[in-house]
Scaffold this active site. Structure first.
Site, mmCIF file in Angstrom:
data_model
loop_
_atom_site.group_PDB
_atom_site.id
_atom_site.type_symbol
_atom_site.label_atom_id
_atom_site.label_comp_id
_atom_site.label_asym_id
_atom_site.label_seq_id
_atom_site.Cartn_x
_atom_site.Cartn_y
_atom_site.Cartn_z
ATOM 1 N N HIS A 116 37.622 31.524 40.431
ATOM 2 C CA HIS A 116 38.306 31.207 39.180
ATOM 3 C C HIS A 116 37.773 32.121 38.083
ATOM 4 O O HIS A 116 36.558 32.283 37.931
ATOM 5 C CB HIS A 116 38.056 29.748 38.784
ATOM 6 N N SER A 117 38.670 32.757 37.328
ATOM 7 C CA SER A 117 38.298 33.582 36.181
ATOM 8 C C SER A 117 37.298 34.663 36.599
ATOM 9 O O SER A 117 37.614 35.506 37.436
ATOM 10 C CB SER A 117 37.770 32.687 35.060
#
Length: 313
Positions: A116-117
Site C-alpha cells: 500500500h502506498s
C-alpha cells in the site's frame, strides 16, 4: 504467540493463526505479523509511510485462508528497530535491500508482494530490480515511486537536513507524550480523512507505546522514528520511474482508490501503467471508491479483487 482468526476466504469456518515474528537484520530486528501457515511461502505485505503492519489487519481475514501472508513493520516503524544514530532513511531505495534481505533470510523464490502506498512503490522497485524473482505484485493507490519536482526538492533539501539533525539530537525530555484519546485524535486529524477512528485504533496498536519510566512523563509516545518525517529525500525523476517500469515482467494488480491520494504529478499514474503493459505478463487495474487507506477502512471493497488475483493460475 498465536491468536486464532476467522477467515472469510475459501472456508469461513477455518481458523487462521496470527503470529508475531522477528527477522534479524544488522541493526536489530524487522518485526511482523505472519498470517496463516508457516509451512508455505507467504505473500510479503508492505505498508505505507509512517503506518505499520497493522495496516493489513482488516484485509487479511478476508483473503483466502490457504494463502499465508507476512506483514512487516518497515525499519523505524511499528515494532521494528530504528536505524542507528547518524543513519538517514532513504525509504524508496532502502526498501529494495530490505526485501532482498528477507527473501534471502527465508530462502524464498518467485515471491508475491502486496503493498500500500510506499509499500506499493517498494514492490514496484523490487519487481523491476529482480524481474525474474517476482511472480506477481499488488499495489494499492500508487503506481510507482513518487515523482517530485526537482525545484521543490532543491528548495527543501537544506530544511530537511536541519530537521534530521534536530530530530536526531532531540533529548528524551522533549519527546512528546499524549493521553490515549489525545493521540488517537491527533493521528486522525493528521491523516485528513484517509482513515476513520476505528482504523486509527488498529494502526496505533503497533504505532504507539507507553512512555518508559525514564521519560518521567505519563501517557503514550509514537513508536516510529521521528527521523522518518524527513525521509523523503532521494525522490525519483519521471525518466527513472519509467526505466524501472519497463523492466517489470510479472503479473501486476493495481487498485486505485477514488478519490484516494492526491499526487503532485497525477499524470504519472497513467504513464506508469501504460509502460508496465509493455513488458509485464499481465496488468489488471481497478478504480474503486474509497480513501487512500481503502484496504484498511473498507477492506471488503478490495478483498475480492486481491483474492482473485492471488489465486489466478
Amino acid at each position: 504467540m498465536s491468536e486464532p482468526t476467522v477467515s472469510n476466504g475459501a472456508s469461513s469456518q477455518a481458523l487462521r493463526t496470527v503470529e508475531e515474528v522477528e527477522i534479524p537484520v544488522p541493526w536489530g530486528v524487522v518485526a511482523g505479523k505472519w498470517w496463516g501457515s508457516r509451512l508455505r511461502q507467504p505473500v510479503l505485505a508492505l505498508h505505507g509511510w509512517q503506518d505499520n503492519a497493522g495496516s493489513f489487519d482488516r484485509l487479511c481475514p478476508l483473503l483466502p485462508h490457504d494463502i499465508p501472508l507476512l506483514a512487516i513493520d518497515l525499519p523505524g516503524h511499528g515494532k521494528s528497530t530504528h536505524y542507528p544514530m547518524g543513519m538517514h532513511y532513504f525509504i524508496f531505495w532502502d526498501g529494495i535491500t530490505l526485501i532482498r534481505r528477507i527473501v534471502k533470510y527465508y530462502g524464498w523464490t518467485k515471491i508475491t508482494l502486496l503493498g500500500h502506498s510506499l509499500g506499493g512503490a517498494l514492490s514496484f522497485m523490487y519487481a523491476a530490480s529482480f524481474p525474474d524473482d517476482v511472480d506477481r505484485f499488488i499495489s494499492i493507490d500508487i503506481a510507482g515511486p513518487t515523482v517530485r519536482d526537482h525545484h521543490k526538492t532543491a528548495a527543501t533539501t537544506g530544511d530537511c537536513i536541519d530537521k534530521f539533525l534536530y530530530y536526531e539530537t532531540l533529548p528524551e525530555s522533549k519527546m512528546p507524550c499524549y493521553e490515549y484519546d489525545e493521540m488517537i485524535d491527533l493521528v486522525l486529524a493528521a491523516y485528513d480523512g484517509s482513515v476513520d477512528y476505528d482504523s486509527v485504533e488498529v494502526l496505533m496498536r503497533r504505532g504507539m507505546a507507553l512512555a518508559p519510566a525514564h521519560f518521567d512523563k505519563n501517557g503514550y509516545h509514537f513508536a516510529r522514528d521521528l527521523r522518518l518525517k524527513v525521509a523523503l529525500l532521494g525522490m525519483f525523476s519521471m525518466d527513472q520511474v519509467m526505466a524501472y517500469a519497463a523492466r517489470i515482467k510479472c503479473m501486476v494488480l493495481n487498485i486505485r482508490a477514488n478519490p484516494g491520494m492526491k499526487f503532485d504529478n497525477p499524470e504519472v499514474y497513467e504513464k506508469v501503467l501504460a509502460t508496465l503493459k509493455q513488458n509485464a505478463s499481465k496488468v489488471v487495474y481497478y478504480e474503486i471508491p474509497g480513501s487512500h487507506h481503502i484496504h484498511l477502512v473498507t477492506p471488503d471493497r478490495v478483498s475480492k479483487q486481491i483474492s482473485d488475483f492471488l489465486i489466478e493460475q
